[in-house]
Design a protein around this motif. Structure first.
Motif, short mmCIF file in Angstrom:
data_model
loop_
_atom_site.label_atom_id
_atom_site.label_comp_id
_atom_site.label_asym_id
_atom_site.label_seq_id
_atom_site.Cartn_x
_atom_site.Cartn_y
_atom_site.Cartn_z
N ALA A 49 43.37 41.38 31.31
CA ALA A 49 43.35 40.55 32.51
C ALA A 49 43.17 39.09 32.15
O ALA A 49 42.66 38.74 31.08
CB ALA A 49 42.23 41.00 33.44
N THR A 50 43.58 38.20 33.04
CA THR A 50 43.48 36.77 32.81
C THR A 50 42.25 36.21 33.53
O THR A 50 42.11 36.37 34.74
CB THR A 50 44.73 36.03 33.31
OG1 THR A 50 45.87 36.53 32.62
CG2 THR A 50 44.61 34.53 33.07
N VAL A 51 41.37 35.56 32.77
CA VAL A 51 40.18 34.92 33.32
C VAL A 51 40.41 33.42 33.35
O VAL A 51 40.80 32.81 32.34
CB VAL A 51 38.93 35.23 32.48
CG1 VAL A 51 37.71 34.49 33.02
CG2 VAL A 51 38.67 36.73 32.45
N SER A 52 40.20 32.82 34.50
CA SER A 52 40.32 31.37 34.67
C SER A 52 38.98 30.80 35.09
O SER A 52 38.20 31.47 35.78
CB SER A 52 41.38 31.02 35.72
OG SER A 52 42.61 31.65 35.43
N VAL A 88 39.22 36.42 37.85
CA VAL A 88 39.96 37.31 36.98
C VAL A 88 41.07 37.97 37.79
O VAL A 88 40.88 38.33 38.95
CB VAL A 88 39.04 38.40 36.36
CG1 VAL A 88 38.47 39.34 37.42
CG2 VAL A 88 39.78 39.19 35.30
N VAL A 89 42.24 38.06 37.18
CA VAL A 89 43.38 38.74 37.80
C VAL A 89 43.81 39.85 36.86
O VAL A 89 44.24 39.59 35.72
CB VAL A 89 44.55 37.77 38.05
CG1 VAL A 89 45.73 38.52 38.69
CG2 VAL A 89 44.12 36.62 38.95
N GLY A 90 43.67 41.10 37.31
CA GLY A 90 44.02 42.23 36.48
C GLY A 90 45.51 42.45 36.41
O GLY A 90 46.28 41.90 37.22
N THR A 91 45.94 43.27 35.47
CA THR A 91 47.36 43.57 35.34
C THR A 91 47.88 44.33 36.55
O THR A 91 49.09 44.35 36.80
CB THR A 91 47.61 44.40 34.07
OG1 THR A 91 46.79 45.58 34.10
CG2 THR A 91 47.27 43.58 32.82
N ASP A 92 46.96 44.94 37.32
CA ASP A 92 47.35 45.64 38.54
C ASP A 92 47.29 44.73 39.76
O ASP A 92 47.53 45.18 40.88
CB ASP A 92 46.45 46.87 38.77
CG ASP A 92 44.98 46.48 38.94
OD1 ASP A 92 44.65 45.28 38.75
OD2 ASP A 92 44.16 47.37 39.25
N GLY A 93 46.96 43.46 39.55
CA GLY A 93 46.90 42.50 40.64
C GLY A 93 45.53 42.36 41.28
O GLY A 93 45.33 41.46 42.11
N SER A 94 44.58 43.23 40.95
CA SER A 94 43.25 43.13 41.53
C SER A 94 42.60 41.82 41.09
O SER A 94 42.69 41.42 39.92
CB SER A 94 42.38 44.32 41.13
OG SER A 94 42.32 44.44 39.72
N THR A 95 41.94 41.15 42.03
CA THR A 95 41.38 39.82 41.78
C THR A 95 39.93 39.77 42.22
O THR A 95 39.60 40.17 43.34
CB THR A 95 42.17 38.74 42.52
OG1 THR A 95 43.55 38.80 42.13
CG2 THR A 95 41.62 37.35 42.24
N PHE A 96 39.06 39.29 41.34
CA PHE A 96 37.64 39.13 41.65
C PHE A 96 37.17 37.77 41.15
O PHE A 96 37.82 37.14 40.33
CB PHE A 96 36.81 40.26 41.02
CG PHE A 96 37.31 41.63 41.34
CD1 PHE A 96 37.22 42.14 42.63
CD2 PHE A 96 37.90 42.42 40.35
CE1 PHE A 96 37.70 43.40 42.94
CE2 PHE A 96 38.36 43.69 40.65
CZ PHE A 96 38.27 44.18 41.94
N HIS A 97 36.02 37.35 41.65
CA HIS A 97 35.48 36.04 41.30
C HIS A 97 34.02 36.15 40.89
O HIS A 97 33.34 37.14 41.18
CB HIS A 97 35.60 35.09 42.50
CG HIS A 97 37.01 34.86 42.95
ND1 HIS A 97 37.69 35.76 43.78
CD2 HIS A 97 37.89 33.86 42.68
CE1 HIS A 97 38.92 35.31 44.00
NE2 HIS A 97 39.06 34.15 43.35
N SER A 98 33.54 35.11 40.24
CA SER A 98 32.15 35.06 39.82
C SER A 98 31.75 33.59 39.68
O SER A 98 32.55 32.68 39.95
CB SER A 98 31.95 35.82 38.51
OG SER A 98 30.57 35.94 38.20
N LEU A 99 30.53 33.34 39.22
CA LEU A 99 30.06 31.96 39.13
C LEU A 99 28.89 31.83 38.17
O LEU A 99 28.24 32.81 37.80
CB LEU A 99 29.64 31.47 40.53
CG LEU A 99 28.82 32.42 41.41
CD1 LEU A 99 27.37 32.39 41.03
CD2 LEU A 99 28.98 32.06 42.87
#
Length: 455
Positions: A49-52, A88-99
């Motif tokens: 997954a991609t973390v930004s 984070v955006v997973g390869t399945d498109g699921s998206t979550f956030h943190s801080l």
């Protein structure tokens, strides 16, 4: 002499050069650098997954990293300072956030990115995590206290699902398959089984920053065959009860075993009697109950030895702030024909307008079929009763009624009011609704209440 003079000049020049060289070799001020590491998971690891990351360091290229097969990641942001928001955006498109909270600090920090951190971020920022992340930049602030409050809120909201005591979803070590991960699995499984999405949960957190009960209510265990009936405490409002202690009692319901415990701890068994309908028998009484989609109970109790009957409305118990009263409410009420005589009433409809302090600011009243008239003040106000729960209605400096409120995940609220003289009403916040599509089918329970209590 000339030789000595030349030597002195050379030494002076060398010293000056040495001084200049020393200044160039001195360590420059260190640029702020933030390193963040953690695990991205939705129960299962988010591999590849991609973390930004966006930090309080102005605009520019957003640094990214790719998670390992374990969901782990590490990312370093040069020239950055806290606070930071992550996506984070997973390869399945699921998206979550943190801080990560803080101010202007360089160093290494932990930040998991999961559905639970999505909830924490919603509370800490007061916005949907996607919106908060998109707006994050040099002017963003985020204190540790706000994050601590967000963690405490999520722990309370998910208490019906899993025990998060001692777990900080942001920073507690997370390895797929460990106890932390199992708690994420439990939360997501309950949301799915109860028909609640993460987006709905996040929206409810943003809309109810001081009322975790609104999020907790739809996550409680539900009855087999009736997802609307859920475990927990219910405030039963019974305007026709002959004894004062039975007019607003609290009961406990176990939806799994279908056992109710009344305020004296006496158990009563519920028996299914159709779609989200139940019956219960105890010495001298027969109860018939219907359950609404929101989980509100309507109970008709009939004496087996007399003509006495009691109508009760059961609201899932919640602790809500008085500010929830702000706005206009449509009221259906029943007023005793003879004050003090319970069981003989006349219908009325009102529109009440309140402010965020619980003060009624306007009343429009319609008695029976008579024309509506505007009420004249001073009007009562509602105050929270921290000891008994619910709210008291204060009029002329004295409490003359008890009021209880329930709010569902979609933000719709209902209030039930019961005065000592037998007056009672049910109200819903006024709102504009959209007509359903042609051909749509919706099932309702319906009951009619006559002035003498006949259902």
């Amino acid at each position: 002499m000339n030789t000595f003079k030349g030597w002195v000049v050379a030494v002076a020049a060398s010293a000056a050069l040495a001084a200049c060289t020393h200044g160039e070799d001195a360590d420059p001020p260190l640029a702020l650098s933030v390193t963040i590491a953690g695990t991205a998971a939705k129960g299962a690891a988010l591999a590849g997954a991609t973390v930004s990351v966006r930090c309080a360091a102005g605009t520019g290229t957003v640094p990214t990293a790719t998670t390992a097969s374990s969901g782990g990641y590490t990312i370093t942001i040069s020239g950055a300072s806290l606070p930071c928001a992550l996506k984070v955006v997973g390869t399945d498109g699921s998206t979550f956030h943190s801080l990560v909270a803080g101010t202007g600090t360089s160093g290494s920090f932990s930040a998991n990115i999961t559905p639970l951190t999505e909830m924490v971020m919603a509370h800490a920022t007061g916005a949907t995590p996607a919106a908060a992340y998109g707006a994050f930049g040099s002017s963003s602030t985020l204190t540790a206290a706000r994050v601590t409050d967000g963690v405490a809120y999520v722990v309370a909201a998910l208490a019906p699902v899993t025990n998060l005591s001692g777990v900080n979803p942001l920073t507690t070590a997370l390895v797929v398959g460990d106890q932390h991960d199992q708690k994420i699995d439990a939360a997501m499984a309950r949301l799915a089984s109860n028909g609640v999405t993460l987006a709905q949960t996040v929206a409810a957190i943003v809309a109810n920053p001081s009322a975790s009960d609104v999020v907790a209510a739809p996550l409680r265990p539900s009855a087999n065959g009736c997802a609307w009936l859920r475990s927990g405490n219910y405030r039963m409002v019974s305007p026709f009860a002959s004894e004062a202690r039975w007019q607003t009692p609290m009961i406990a319901l176990n939806a799994t075993t279908l056992i109710i415990s009344d305020q004296d701890g006496v158990p009563v068994n519920l028996t299914p009697a159709g779609a989200c309908q139940y019956t219960a028998n105890e010495p001298g009484w027969t109860h018939s109950a219907m359950v609404s989609l929101a989980g509100i109970l309507l109970v008709h109790t009939q004496s087996t030895t007399s003509a006495q009957r009691v109508v009760s409305i059961g609201l899932p118990a919640q602790s809500l702030p008085v500010s929830e009263f702000a706005g206009a409410w449509n009221i259906a009420g029943w007023d005793p024909i003879q004050r003090g005589r319970v069981g003989s009433t006349i219908a009325q409809t009102d529109v009440l307008t309140l402010d965020a302090t619980g003060q009624i600011t306007a009343v429009s009243r319609c008695m029976g079929l008579a024309p509506c008239t505007a009420g004249t003040g001073p009007f009562p106000r509602f105050t929270a009763n921290l000891t008994l729960g619910g709210f008291d209605m204060i009029e002329n400096g004295a409490t003359n009624a008890r009021v209880f409120m329930f709010k569902n995940l979609a933000g719709r609220a209902v209030i039930v009011f019961l005065a000592g003289d037998g007056q009672w009403f049910v109200g819903m916040r006024a709102e504009a609704l959209t007509l359903p599509a042609v051909g749509a089918v919706t099932n309702f329970h319906q009951f009619s209440l006559d002035g003498n209590g006949t259902v």
